[in-house]
Design a protein around this motif. Structure first.
Motif, PDB file in Angstrom:
ATOM      1  N   GLY A 195      26.879  53.198  35.004  1.00 24.04           N
ATOM      2  CA  GLY A 195      26.811  54.649  35.079  1.00 24.04           C
ATOM      3  C   GLY A 195      28.163  55.278  35.352  1.00 24.04           C
ATOM      4  O   GLY A 195      29.162  54.595  35.610  1.00 24.04           O
ATOM      5  N   LEU A 196      28.178  56.575  35.291  1.00 20.46           N
ATOM      6  CA  LEU A 196      29.418  57.317  35.508  1.00 20.46           C
ATOM      7  C   LEU A 196      29.932  57.129  36.931  1.00 20.46           C
ATOM      8  O   LEU A 196      31.137  56.970  37.154  1.00 20.46           O
ATOM      9  CB  LEU A 196      29.187  58.797  35.207  1.00 20.46           C
ATOM     10  CG  LEU A 196      30.403  59.705  35.266  1.00 20.46           C
ATOM     11  CD1 LEU A 196      31.458  59.226  34.274  1.00 20.46           C
ATOM     12  CD2 LEU A 196      30.010  61.127  34.969  1.00 20.46           C
ATOM     13  N   ARG A 197      29.034  57.102  37.907  1.00 18.97           N
ATOM     14  CA  ARG A 197      29.435  56.901  39.307  1.00 18.97           C
ATOM     15  C   ARG A 197      30.085  55.533  39.487  1.00 18.97           C
ATOM     16  O   ARG A 197      31.138  55.413  40.115  1.00 18.97           O
ATOM     17  CB  ARG A 197      28.231  57.041  40.213  1.00 18.97           C
ATOM     18  CG  ARG A 197      28.543  56.798  41.668  1.00 18.97           C
ATOM     19  CD  ARG A 197      27.284  56.957  42.529  1.00 18.97           C
ATOM     20  NE  ARG A 197      27.582  56.713  43.905  1.00 18.97           N
ATOM     21  CZ  ARG A 197      27.313  55.566  44.528  1.00 18.97           C
ATOM     22  NH1 ARG A 197      26.727  54.584  43.874  1.00 18.97           N
ATOM     23  NH2 ARG A 197      27.613  55.409  45.800  1.00 18.97           N
ATOM     24  N   SER A 198      29.474  54.508  38.932  1.00 18.41           N
ATOM     25  CA  SER A 198      30.021  53.156  39.051  1.00 18.41           C
ATOM     26  C   SER A 198      31.372  53.048  38.361  1.00 18.41           C
ATOM     27  O   SER A 198      32.306  52.441  38.891  1.00 18.41           O
ATOM     28  CB  SER A 198      29.061  52.143  38.445  1.00 18.41           C
ATOM     29  OG  SER A 198      27.832  52.170  39.106  1.00 18.41           O
TER      30      SER A 198
ATOM     31  N   LEU B  84      22.885  60.795  46.329  1.00 12.48           N
ATOM     32  CA  LEU B  84      22.390  61.402  45.099  1.00 12.48           C
ATOM     33  C   LEU B  84      21.292  60.536  44.479  1.00 12.48           C
ATOM     34  O   LEU B  84      21.390  59.320  44.448  1.00 12.48           O
ATOM     35  CB  LEU B  84      23.521  61.548  44.075  1.00 12.48           C
ATOM     36  CG  LEU B  84      24.571  62.604  44.372  1.00 12.48           C
ATOM     37  CD1 LEU B  84      25.633  62.579  43.288  1.00 12.48           C
ATOM     38  CD2 LEU B  84      23.969  63.969  44.473  1.00 12.48           C
ATOM     39  N   ARG B  85      20.283  61.172  43.981  1.00 11.88           N
ATOM     40  CA  ARG B  85      19.225  60.462  43.307  1.00 11.88           C
ATOM     41  C   ARG B  85      19.430  60.675  41.805  1.00 11.88           C
ATOM     42  O   ARG B  85      19.254  61.766  41.290  1.00 11.88           O
ATOM     43  CB  ARG B  85      17.860  60.982  43.732  1.00 11.88           C
ATOM     44  CG  ARG B  85      16.715  60.263  43.079  1.00 11.88           C
ATOM     45  CD  ARG B  85      15.416  60.758  43.633  1.00 11.88           C
ATOM     46  NE  ARG B  85      15.330  60.375  45.033  1.00 11.88           N
ATOM     47  CZ  ARG B  85      14.525  59.409  45.481  1.00 11.88           C
ATOM     48  NH1 ARG B  85      13.761  58.774  44.645  1.00 11.88           N
ATOM     49  NH2 ARG B  85      14.492  59.119  46.753  1.00 11.88           N
ATOM     50  N   ILE B  86      19.810  59.602  41.159  1.00 14.11           N
ATOM     51  CA  ILE B  86      20.109  59.686  39.723  1.00 14.11           C
ATOM     52  C   ILE B  86      19.078  58.878  38.975  1.00 14.11           C
ATOM     53  O   ILE B  86      18.855  57.693  39.248  1.00 14.11           O
ATOM     54  CB  ILE B  86      21.528  59.152  39.434  1.00 14.11           C
ATOM     55  CG1 ILE B  86      22.553  59.964  40.216  1.00 14.11           C
ATOM     56  CG2 ILE B  86      21.819  59.190  37.945  1.00 14.11           C
ATOM     57  CD1 ILE B  86      23.936  59.406  40.163  1.00 14.11           C
ATOM     58  N   THR B  87      18.450  59.493  38.002  1.00 16.47           N
ATOM     59  CA  THR B  87      17.485  58.775  37.164  1.00 16.47           C
ATOM     60  C   THR B  87      18.180  58.392  35.877  1.00 16.47           C
ATOM     61  O   THR B  87      18.808  59.218  35.227  1.00 16.47           O
ATOM     62  CB  THR B  87      16.256  59.655  36.883  1.00 16.47           C
ATOM     63  OG1 THR B  87      16.691  60.863  36.259  1.00 16.47           O
ATOM     64  CG2 THR B  87      15.520  59.994  38.172  1.00 16.47           C
ATOM     65  N   GLU B  88      18.043  57.144  35.542  1.00 16.31           N
ATOM     66  CA  GLU B  88      18.700  56.665  34.311  1.00 16.31           C
ATOM     67  C   GLU B  88      17.688  56.324  33.265  1.00 16.31           C
ATOM     68  O   GLU B  88      16.627  55.932  33.471  1.00 16.31           O
ATOM     69  CB  GLU B  88      19.553  55.446  34.632  1.00 16.31           C
ATOM     70  CG  GLU B  88      20.697  55.812  35.539  1.00 16.31           C
ATOM     71  CD  GLU B  88      21.589  54.607  35.819  1.00 16.31           C
ATOM     72  OE1 GLU B  88      21.589  53.674  35.012  1.00 16.31           O
ATOM     73  OE2 GLU B  88      22.260  54.639  36.813  1.00 16.31           O
TER      74      GLU B  88
END
Length: 69
Positions: free
Chosen positions: A2-5, A65-69
Motif C-alpha cells: 500500500g501507499l503507507r507501506s 487509520l483504518r484503510i480498506t484494501e
C-alpha cells in the motif's frame, strides 16, 4: 504494498542513505582536510536524522487509520 507501506520504506531508505553518505564524508574529512566534507557530512547526518524523526511521526500518525484494501 500500500501507499503507507511504500512511504515508510522510502523514508527508511532515504534516511539510511543520508546517514551513510554523511558518515562517509565525515570519514574522509580527517585525511583530506577540506571543509566541504565536514559541512556536507554534517548536513547529511542532520537531514537523515530529521527524516527518521518524520518517519516515526508518520508511522504513529497513520497507525490508527483504518484503510480498506
Amino acid at each position: 504494498m500500500g501507499l503507507r507501506s511504500f512511504h515508510l520504506v522510502f523514508i527508511s531508505l532515504s534516511s539510511l542513505l543520508l546517514v551513510g553518505f554523511g558518515a562517509w564524508c565525515l570519514g574522509y574529512f580527517p585525511t583530506l582536510r577540506e571543509a566541504i566534507y565536514l559541512w556536507i557530512g554534517s548536513l547529511s547526518v542532520v537531514l537523515g536524522l530529521g527524516i527518521a524523526a518524520y518517519g516515526a511521526w508518520f508511522y504513529v500518525k497513520t497507525k490508527r487509520l483504518r484503510i480498506t484494501e
